[in-house]
Design an enzyme around this catalytic site. Structure first.
Site, mmCIF file in Angstrom:
data_model
loop_
_atom_site.group_PDB
_atom_site.id
_atom_site.type_symbol
_atom_site.label_atom_id
_atom_site.label_comp_id
_atom_site.label_asym_id
_atom_site.label_seq_id
_atom_site.Cartn_x
_atom_site.Cartn_y
_atom_site.Cartn_z
ATOM 1 N N HIS A 47 44.021 45.810 37.431
ATOM 2 C CA HIS A 47 42.895 46.430 38.137
ATOM 3 C C HIS A 47 42.551 45.703 39.439
ATOM 4 O O HIS A 47 41.787 46.213 40.246
ATOM 5 C CB HIS A 47 41.661 46.574 37.226
ATOM 6 C CG HIS A 47 40.921 45.309 36.953
ATOM 7 N ND1 HIS A 47 41.169 44.527 35.847
ATOM 8 C CD2 HIS A 47 39.919 44.695 37.629
ATOM 9 C CE1 HIS A 47 40.347 43.492 35.852
ATOM 10 N NE2 HIS A 47 39.573 43.563 36.942
ATOM 11 N N ASP A 77 46.550 45.461 31.453
ATOM 12 C CA ASP A 77 45.810 45.006 32.632
ATOM 13 C C ASP A 77 46.411 43.746 33.242
ATOM 14 O O ASP A 77 45.716 42.785 33.564
ATOM 15 C CB ASP A 77 44.326 44.799 32.322
ATOM 16 C CG ASP A 77 43.483 44.748 33.588
ATOM 17 O OD1 ASP A 77 43.930 45.246 34.633
ATOM 18 O OD2 ASP A 77 42.376 44.184 33.528
ATOM 19 N N SER A 159 38.399 38.264 38.110
ATOM 20 C CA SER A 159 39.496 39.034 37.517
ATOM 21 C C SER A 159 40.828 38.548 38.043
ATOM 22 O O SER A 159 41.010 38.347 39.237
ATOM 23 C CB SER A 159 39.341 40.520 37.842
ATOM 24 O OG SER A 159 38.241 41.062 37.181
#
Length: 170
Positions: A47, A77, A159
Site C-alpha cells: 500500500h 501487503d 508503513s
C-alpha cells in the site's frame, strides 16, 4: 569496576540497534522501507509503493536513487524493490523468527511518521524510532492476518518500516 544498571544496558542496546537500523533504512514516497540484502533489495508495504513500477527513494546518506518494483503481494501487503546504482554494498537487516517472539519482549518500530524526516546539514536522513513491547501475538485486523501487536508508537508514514528485536532482526 563500575557495572551498568539494567536501564543503562537497555539504553545502550536500543542505541546500538537504532544505529544499525538507521543505516539500512530506505525512505519511500509516503512511507518507509528496509534493505534486506547488501546488493540493494528493499521491502516496503504494497500500500506504500506496490502499484508503482519505479519510484525514487532516499537513503540514510541522503542519496536519491531509482527503485524498481520486482514483485508485489497486495494480499500480504508486501512489495520487493531493487534500488539501482548503489555504487557498492549497503547495510541491511536480517529476518528474525516471528514464531520465537514473546509477549513482553522489547521491540523497536522504525519509520518516517507523517513524512517528517528532513536532511541534516550533512544531508543525512534519520528515521523515527520508538521503543515498545510485543503486546500480543496472532492478532487479526480486517484484511491483515496473524499480526504482531505492539505498543511502540506507529503512525502514518511508518508503513513499510520494520518492527525490530533488540538483536537487530526484523
Amino acid at each position: 569496576a563500575w557495572a551498568q544498571s539494567p536501564a543503562e544496558r537497555l539504553e545502550q542496546k536500543v542505541t546500538e540497534v537504532s544505529d544499525k537500523v538507521t543505516q539500512a533504512f530506505v525512505f519511500f514516497p509516503g512511507g518507509s522501507g528496509m534493505f534486506i540484502s547488501k546488493d540493494g533489495y528493499a521491502l516496503t508495504n504494497h500500500h506504500v509503493a506496490g502499484a508503482q513500477k519505479t519510484c525514487r527513494v532516499t537513503l540514510h546518506d541522503g542519496r536519491n536513487k531509482k527503485a524498481t518494483n520486482l514483485c508485489t503481494d497486495a494480499v500480504g501487503d508486501v512489495a520487493l524493490f531493487k534500488v539501482e546504482d548503489l555504487e557498492g554494498e549497503v547495510a541491511f537487516l536480517e529476518f528474525g523468527d516471528s514464531d520465537a517472539l514473546e509477549v513482553g519482549q522489547y521491540v523497536l518500530a522504525v519509520g518516517n511518521p507523517f513524512g517528517l524526516a528532513a536532511p541534516t546539514p550533512e544531508k543525512k536522513m534519520f528515521p523515527s524510532i520508538s521503543l515498545g513491547i510485543v503486546s500480543a501475538l496472532h492478532r487479526y485486523q480486517q484484511q491483515y492476518s496473524d499480526c504482531i501487536q505492539t505498543d511502540a508508537a506507529v503512525n502514518p508514514g511508518n508503513s513499510g518500516g520494520p518492527l525490530v528485536t533488540l538483536d537487530g532482526r526484523m
